[in-house]
Design a protein around this motif. Structure first.
Motif, mmCIF file in Angstrom:
data_model
loop_
_atom_site.group_PDB
_atom_site.id
_atom_site.type_symbol
_atom_site.label_atom_id
_atom_site.label_comp_id
_atom_site.label_asym_id
_atom_site.label_seq_id
_atom_site.Cartn_x
_atom_site.Cartn_y
_atom_site.Cartn_z
ATOM 1 N N VAL A 408 -10.103 77.692 -18.963
ATOM 2 C CA VAL A 408 -10.233 79.114 -18.613
ATOM 3 C C VAL A 408 -11.411 79.319 -17.672
ATOM 4 O O VAL A 408 -11.330 80.088 -16.708
ATOM 5 N N ASP A 409 -12.512 78.615 -17.940
ATOM 6 C CA ASP A 409 -13.690 78.777 -17.090
ATOM 7 C C ASP A 409 -13.463 78.194 -15.697
ATOM 8 O O ASP A 409 -14.016 78.678 -14.703
ATOM 9 N N ALA A 410 -12.635 77.139 -15.594
ATOM 10 C CA ALA A 410 -12.437 76.474 -14.305
ATOM 11 C C ALA A 410 -11.519 77.267 -13.378
ATOM 12 O O ALA A 410 -11.650 77.199 -12.156
ATOM 13 N N ILE A 411 -10.601 78.020 -13.933
ATOM 14 C CA ILE A 411 -9.609 78.744 -13.124
ATOM 15 C C ILE A 411 -10.139 80.117 -12.765
ATOM 16 O O ILE A 411 -10.817 80.775 -13.565
ATOM 17 N N ASP A 412 -9.830 80.565 -11.560
ATOM 18 C CA ASP A 412 -10.202 81.908 -11.112
ATOM 19 C C ASP A 412 -9.271 82.915 -11.788
ATOM 20 O O ASP A 412 -8.372 83.491 -11.164
ATOM 21 N N VAL A 413 -9.498 83.095 -13.089
ATOM 22 C CA VAL A 413 -8.584 83.889 -13.908
ATOM 23 C C VAL A 413 -8.532 85.348 -13.462
ATOM 24 O O VAL A 413 -7.463 85.958 -13.391
ATOM 25 N N ALA A 414 -9.673 85.936 -13.143
ATOM 26 C CA ALA A 414 -9.716 87.358 -12.798
ATOM 27 C C ALA A 414 -8.810 87.666 -11.609
ATOM 28 O O ALA A 414 -8.111 88.687 -11.579
ATOM 29 N N VAL A 415 -8.809 86.792 -10.600
ATOM 30 C CA VAL A 415 -7.960 87.008 -9.419
ATOM 31 C C VAL A 415 -6.485 86.905 -9.787
ATOM 32 O O VAL A 415 -5.656 87.713 -9.367
ATOM 33 N N LEU A 416 -6.130 85.890 -10.595
ATOM 34 C CA LEU A 416 -4.735 85.716 -10.990
ATOM 35 C C LEU A 416 -4.238 86.871 -11.851
ATOM 36 O O LEU A 416 -3.086 87.298 -11.733
ATOM 37 N N LEU A 417 -5.100 87.384 -12.711
ATOM 38 C CA LEU A 417 -4.698 88.500 -13.571
ATOM 39 C C LEU A 417 -4.555 89.802 -12.792
ATOM 40 O O LEU A 417 -3.831 90.708 -13.219
#
Length: 724
Positions: A408-417
């Motif tokens: 979760v920390d490695a992926i740019d989650v905020a952009v994908l969400l």
């Protein structure tokens, strides 16, 4: 002056007109005979002599009409008596079913055999000397004359023609005439015609044509291709579907076609081999055939059945060929889907467990934590997180997560969400290319699923997996459905929490001249008071209230006008002491739609003397600005009078509503509120259960089931000590 000649001399002189003529049998009138007689004895004397000669058997006579009679010589002593031949012919031909006639170049009949009486109801001598074509049907005469002219011209050796001949009783009989030119025969000296009655055959042919036409019409309605082929492979019959399938024009004759004409050599050979199997086995076969149609190839299921004559020999086959191309494609798709469904069975079990776990939670935070934990624990996924949407900025902040923290920390989650939010939350987004978003090599796919209910979005669910074939159509549908279930659970929890809160936010509006913008007068005395509203269907609301004076007429006027497009209908339920209770149907109303999604309700709404006052109570976490905007969308002249936070009234009915909404389904609660609002519990009742069921868009039996369940629950809350 009387003649001094003897009777024999007079007889011989008149008879000589016929015997000395080139054609003794040619019919003549009395005037024509008188003109040829050497002695000028007058027409009347000639007529007497002619009658005498008829009596002696030397001549024959026939009345043409009321104006005259004809006479002719039936025999000649010099050229071998035609009468003798006629008698000879009659003896021979009288036993034939056909009749024979001799016709001269002009078309006049010189001889008719006895069967003419049976065929046409006429005596043979009655037709002698008459134009034979006059007895032919007007519609057929031209063709008959053309055929006769062609025969006499020598261009054909034999004439065969069919036409309708007139019977003595006035009916028309179909005959077939076969003729040869015998003008060079000294006895016949004309065309010899054989006449055969074909009336029965023509009727049978007509019946056969009609039967064939009807059979073809029936066959042409069949969607399958139907055809017949003989043992040599020639087509005998095709229905319209078959012609369209094989590319055969409607004008083409089926008997001129074979498979070698219609198809390539390989296809034709395959079809011919199948035909031989039918004839060799003498039994029906069912085969799948690939039929080329233009640039396409269609798959057909063809049943070929042998047709057997009375001797038991196969003379043809009948085939029914049904296009199963789409069916075969469906079977292939179903096989693929079954494989997909088998892979998804485990996922479906996980989703059911997640749904059960989510619905058991009592707060939004608990729901979010349970959702992420259940997904991360599933074998199909590595991690899950939930991004909450900041109402003012629209930014995403992680409110819950589970699974591999490092991923979760490695992926740019905020952009994908944020991708579904940028698309207006029209649906989930699924990505298999995560290289630009910092994902480790082991991670293949990411799903961003909106979590919301009605028009309110609560957040976006992020799911991470290492499967490169993840998120197929079925899995996507299940995930999107999960987003809706979780959104509904959060909405219910938030609404219950808001309704049970000790504080509320109160906003109120006023409009002094509510109807000033209307083009017609709406003056009416009285008062309109809002009681409650019940959501129905997808965008409908039933509003219950009371009206005094003429104010109900004002509502009816608005319903019928174009100024209140959302006001569908109004029904007066009851009237007591000048107060009328009514039911008003709205569609797509912004205010009620907002109240449906935001934790709030109408506390008070009154229209009196043209002025409008309304008060709304909302939970502290409600989107108050959205509520204000929805009111102003309907009432552009509304003035916001108050916006304040205050303690909830201790006797608020919304507390009981919150308990009810927790214990009842949406349908059951709507059934109870509609029944109360419509005066169903009054006596006598102001509205029937059938009318309420119709208003809610459900069947009467379903409505009564919902209502009984709601009543039972209400009684439990009132009387049970542990009801809360």
């Amino acid at each position: 002056m009387p003649s001094d000649r003897s009777v024999d001399e007079e007889y011989e002189s008149t008879l000589a007109v016929f015997t000395a003529a080139k054609r003794p049998s040619e019919p003549r009138t009395a005037a024509e005979v008188a003109a040829v007689v050497e002695a000028d004895i007058g027409e009347e004397a000639v007529r007497r002599q002619l009658r005498r000669l008829v009596g002696e058997g030397e001549l024959r006579s026939k009345e043409l009409d009321s104006a005259g009679r004809i006479w002719w010589r039936p025999a000649s002593v010099v050229d071998r008596s035609l009468e003798d031949n006629t008698t000879y012919f009659d003896k021979i031909l009288s036993h034939s079913a056909d009749y024979v006639l001799i016709v001269d170049e002009s078309g006049r009949a010189n001889y008719n055999s006895p069967p003419v009486e049976t065929m046409l109801g006429r005596e043979p001598e009655d037709l002698v000397g008459i134009d034979s074509f006059s007895n032919i049907h007007p519609d057929d005469r031209a063709a008959a004359e053309a055929a006769y002219t062609e025969l006499l011209s020598g261009s054909v050796e034999e004439m065969v023609v069919e036409f309708r001949a007139k019977h003595a009783d006035g009916s028309w009989q179909w005959v077939e005439v076969t003729g040869v030119d015998k003008r060079d025969d000294p006895v016949i000296d004309g065309a010899l015609l054989n006449v055969r009655d074909v009336t029965t055959r023509k009727k049978q042919e007509q019946e056969l044509r009609e039967t064939t036409r009807r059979l073809q019409a029936v066959l042409d309605t069949i969607e399958s291709a139907v055809f017949m082929k003989d043992t040599d492979g020639r087509y005998l019959l095709m229905n319209q579907t078959c012609r369209e399938l094989f590319g055969v024009s409607p004008e083409a004759t089926a008997s001129e076609l074979t498979d070698r004409v219609l198809f390539d050599s390989e296809t034709a050979a395959s079809f011919r081999a199948d035909d031989r199997r039918v004839f060799d086995r003498e039994s029906t076969i069912a085969i799948e055939e690939e039929i080329p149609v233009g640039d396409d190839v269609r798959t057909h299921l063809t049943r070929k059945t042998p047709m057997v004559d009375d001797a038991g020999e196969s003379y043809a086959l009948c085939a029914v060929s049904t296009d199963i191309t789409e069916q075969k494609a469906r079977e292939r798709r179903l096989a693929e889907q079954r494989a997909d469904l088998e892979a998804l069975n485990s996922l479906n079990r996980v989703f059911r467990e997640i749904t059960d776990a989510v619905l058991e939670q009592s707060t939004r935070a608990e729901i979010e934590e349970a959702l992420c934990a259940q997904l991360a624990a599933a074998d199909s996924y590595e991690a899950a997180c939930l991004g909450e949407i900041e109402p003012t900025t629209g930014e995403i902040s992680i409110s819950a997560k589970a699974g591999s923290q490092a991923i979760v920390d490695a992926i740019d989650v905020a952009v994908l969400l944020s991708e579904p939010i940028e698309q207006g939350a029209a649906g989930a987004t699924f990505r298999n290319d995560l290289g630009d978003h910092g994902a480790p090599d082991s991670i293949e796919s990411f799903a961003a699923v909106p979590i919301g209910y009605e028009s309110t979005q609560y957040g976006v669910l992020g799911i991470v997996t290492d499967r490169d074939d993840a998120f197929g159509s079925h899995e996507r549908a299940v995930l999107e459905q999960l987003g809706e279930v979780v959104g509904h659970a959060i909405a219910t929890t938030e609404r219950q929490r808001a309704l049970l809160s000790d504080e509320i936010i109160e906003i109120s509006f006023e409009i002094e001249d509510l109807f000033d913008d209307f083009e017609f007068s709406l003056d009416a005395s009285g008062r309109i008071t809002y009681d409650r509203s019940v959501p129905i269907r997808d965008d409908g609301f039933l509003v219950y209230g009371t009206a005094t004076g003429d104010s109900l007429q004002l509502i009816e006027t608005l319903v019928d006008s174009e100024h209140a497009a959302r006001w569908e209908s109004v029904t007066a339920l009851s009237t007591d002491d000048g107060v009328t209770r009514f039911e008003l149907l709205f569609t797509d109303h912004p205010v009620f739609s907002t109240l449906k999604t935001q934790p709030g309700y109408v506390h008070e709404a009154i229209v009196e003397d043209g002025a409008f006052r309304s008060t709304f109570h909302f939970a502290p976490n409600a989107d108050i600005q959205a509520a204000i905007d929805s009111v102003k969308a309907v009432f552009s002249g509304a003035t916001l009078v108050t916006r304040q936070r205050r303690a909830r009234p201790t006797q608020s009915p919304q507390r009981l509503s919150a308990v009810l909404s927790d214990r009842l389904t949406d349908r059951q609660l709507a059934a109870l509120e509609a029944a109360y609002g419509a005066g169903f519990f009054n006596w006598p009742r102001d509205s029937s259960g059938e009318a309420l069921a119709d208003s809610l868009g459900i069947s009467p039996s379903t409505y009564h089931q919902h209502l009984r369940k709601a009543q039972q629950t209400l009684m439990e809350i009132v009387f049970e000590t542990d009801s809360g």
